[in-house]
Design an enzyme around this catalytic site. Structure first.
Site, mmCIF file in Angstrom:
data_model
loop_
_atom_site.group_PDB
_atom_site.id
_atom_site.type_symbol
_atom_site.label_atom_id
_atom_site.label_comp_id
_atom_site.label_asym_id
_atom_site.label_seq_id
_atom_site.Cartn_x
_atom_site.Cartn_y
_atom_site.Cartn_z
ATOM 1 N N LYS A 1 -13.486 -1.476 5.738
ATOM 2 C CA LYS A 1 -13.982 -2.381 4.711
ATOM 3 C C LYS A 1 -15.031 -3.346 5.260
ATOM 4 O O LYS A 1 -16.113 -3.478 4.691
ATOM 5 C CB LYS A 1 -12.819 -3.172 4.101
ATOM 6 C CG LYS A 1 -11.643 -2.327 3.597
ATOM 7 C CD LYS A 1 -12.030 -1.409 2.472
ATOM 8 C CE LYS A 1 -10.818 -0.774 1.791
ATOM 9 N NZ LYS A 1 -9.975 0.038 2.669
ATOM 10 N N TRP B 1 0.851 -1.190 0.000
ATOM 11 C CA TRP B 1 0.000 0.000 0.000
ATOM 12 C C TRP B 1 0.887 1.241 0.000
ATOM 13 O O TRP B 1 1.845 1.336 0.760
ATOM 14 C CB TRP B 1 -0.895 -0.041 1.238
ATOM 15 C CG TRP B 1 -1.843 1.106 1.387
ATOM 16 C CD1 TRP B 1 -2.630 1.655 0.421
ATOM 17 C CD2 TRP B 1 -2.111 1.841 2.585
ATOM 18 N NE1 TRP B 1 -3.381 2.686 0.943
ATOM 19 C CE2 TRP B 1 -3.085 2.823 2.270
ATOM 20 C CE3 TRP B 1 -1.633 1.763 3.890
ATOM 21 C CZ2 TRP B 1 -3.580 3.715 3.216
ATOM 22 C CZ3 TRP B 1 -2.129 2.641 4.837
ATOM 23 C CH2 TRP B 1 -3.088 3.606 4.492
ATOM 24 N N ASP C 1 -0.926 -5.717 9.556
ATOM 25 C CA ASP C 1 -1.910 -4.742 9.100
ATOM 26 C C ASP C 1 -3.123 -5.533 8.626
ATOM 27 O O ASP C 1 -3.058 -6.248 7.627
ATOM 28 C CB ASP C 1 -1.335 -3.896 7.960
ATOM 29 C CG ASP C 1 -2.298 -2.797 7.501
ATOM 30 O OD1 ASP C 1 -3.423 -2.715 8.049
ATOM 31 O OD2 ASP C 1 -1.933 -2.026 6.593
#
Length: 463
Positions: free
Chosen positions: A310, A193, A274
């Site tokens: 999400k 990311w 993460d």
């Protein structure tokens, strides 16, 4: 007959009655009104004094005149460009947020229920939360990722603090490690990311990369990963995507995770997970937490950043948590130091988002409803993968596109070049990041054929 009252009599003097106040009002009027009378010498002098200030906005040249225009964020900039495109048939596959079959944002039904319950509760107030956030939320978040029967939780080895979604959790964790961990090197996947290197670099850590994605196979470069971690400094921090690796969608197998765990523990490395997609990748909350729980089970230490953007669709609520799994004897001290990181950063976190999460997680009926909705989102994304693969296969598009099915989660790393991406934007008004990452959640049954046509054209015309 009562005597007439003259103006100003029988009342307290108003501010404008005072001569100096009147002059101020007159001066203000002359500044604001284009047709103001000619300014007096005193007003001219006052204006000159004001205009001599180097920070006044009326100056021709700002004190910030030398600042360069910053480039758009490579991910968020895709949406900026998309919004500027007037073509009604445009498609945005850059956004990292779930979309319905109709291309609309989704608020989960269980989230709306939880919000309504909160609104209807007259006992709720809007007071500040403690520095570490909502206690109930923290406890439930730790159980969600580590497991309700986790020995680490039972042994009081876990400290959890509420943070500003996943990004905030990573930043707080990074600053904590920069202050208190003996090794300042953090190893992150070479393909990761885009915010990861910035977050950890600004937190005070030295960022080093390890091989992860293999462009040739569009899969995991496991050999390179092992070699790079083997050569990293002993005790290094290692960033690991818990599941649904962003941007590649490539995850290690369980056997590969076990080899990674053994290697890291043998070199006294500190895992920093993460977790942005728990339950959103496979549709199973437990399956998507397997990698994390493997590391917890061996009794070693780790950090965990969680996000509910999400899996609960709480993107704008900025709901996240940071957990430090260590030993019971240092847990209280770790929490005290996390407070010192958070206090000057944002003082205390928001209330509304974590209250939604806690309301859902603590109620078995609402929790079950959430898992059904969560699986429906995951299943739709999996369906889009199959439809895109089938569409490319039916067109005879050159190349092996099986990676679309093998990758998992919100994103697919298509393998398209930046030139092909630019071609698709220009000719088909399809927007994605320049590295070829597409959000599968942005696709629909209607748009899959359009994307397949565009990919076919890009691959056959630009080789």
């Amino acid at each position: 007959m009562a005597p007439a009252i003259r103006a100003g009599e029988g009342r307290e003097p108003l501010p404008q009655d005072h001569p100096s106040a009147g002059r101020r009002l007159s001066t203000l009027a002359r500044h604001l009104l284009p047709s103001s009378p000619r300014r007096t010498a005193a007003a001219e002098a006052a204006t000159t004094t004001l205009e001599s200030s180097p920070t006044m906005a009326s100056q021709v040249s700002s004190v910030f005149a030398g600042i360069a225009q910053a480039p758009e964020d490579p991910i968020l900039g895709v949406t900026v460009a998309y919004n500027k495109d007037p073509n009604p048939a445009k498609i945005n596959l850059g956004v990292g947020a779930y979309r319905t079959e109709e291309g609309k944002p989704l608020v989960l039904n269980v989230v709306r229920r939880a919000e309504q319950m909160l609104i209807n509760d007259p006992s709720r107030v809007k007071e500040y939360l403690p520095i570490v956030g909502l206690a109930e939320f923290n406890k439930l978040s730790a159980k969600l990722i580590f497991g309700a029967d986790s020995p680490a939780i039972k042994e009081n080895r876990v400290v959890t603090v509420q943070c500003l979604s996943g990004t905030g959790s990573l930043r707080v964790g990074g600053e904590f490690l920069a202050r208190h961990y003996h090794e300042r090197t953090i190893c992150i996947p070479a393909t990761t990311w885009g915010n990861h290197p910035k977050v950890f670099g600004l937190a005070g850590l030295t960022v080093r990369s390890y091989r992860y994605y293999d462009p040739a196979t569009r899969g995991l470069d496991f050999k390179g990963l092992v070699e790079d971690l083997s050569s990293a400094p002993v005790g290094s921090i290692v960033l690991l995507h818990a599941c649904a690796h962003n941007p590649t969608g490539v995850d290690p197998t369980i056997d590969q995770w076990e080899q990674i765990r053994q290697l890291m523990r043998s070199k006294s490395m500190l895992p920093f997970f993460d977790s942005a997609y728990q339950g959103f990748a496979s549709g199973s909350l437990d399956k998507d937490a397997e990698s994390v729980r493997m590391f917890v089970a061996d009794g070693g230490e780790l950090l965990m950043a969680q996000s509910y953007a999400k899996n609960m669709g709480l993107y704008g609520e900025r709901v996240g948590a940071l957990s430090v799994c260590g030993s019971a004897d240092v847990a209280v001290r770790v929490e005290s130091q996390l407070k010192l990181v958070i206090r000057p950063m944002y003082s205390s976190p928001p209330l509304h988002g974590p209250s939604i999460v806690a309301t859902i997680l603590k109620d078995s009926e609402m929790y079950n409803e959430w898992t059904v909705e969560l699986k429906a989102m995951a299943d739709r994304i999996i369906s889009m993968r199959q439809q895109l693969f089938d569409a490319l296969k039916s067109r005879g598009t050159p190349g092996d596109w099986s990676h679309i099915l093998k990758q998992i989660g919100m994103f697919t790393f298509t393998g398209l070049s930046s030139e092909q991406v630019a071609f698709m934007r220009q000719e088909y008004h399809i927007y994605m990041t320049s590295d070829g990452r597409i959000s599968m959640a942005g696709l629909s049954t209607k748009t899959v054929p359009i994307l397949a046509d565009a990919i076919h054209a890009a691959v056959t015309q630009l080789k």
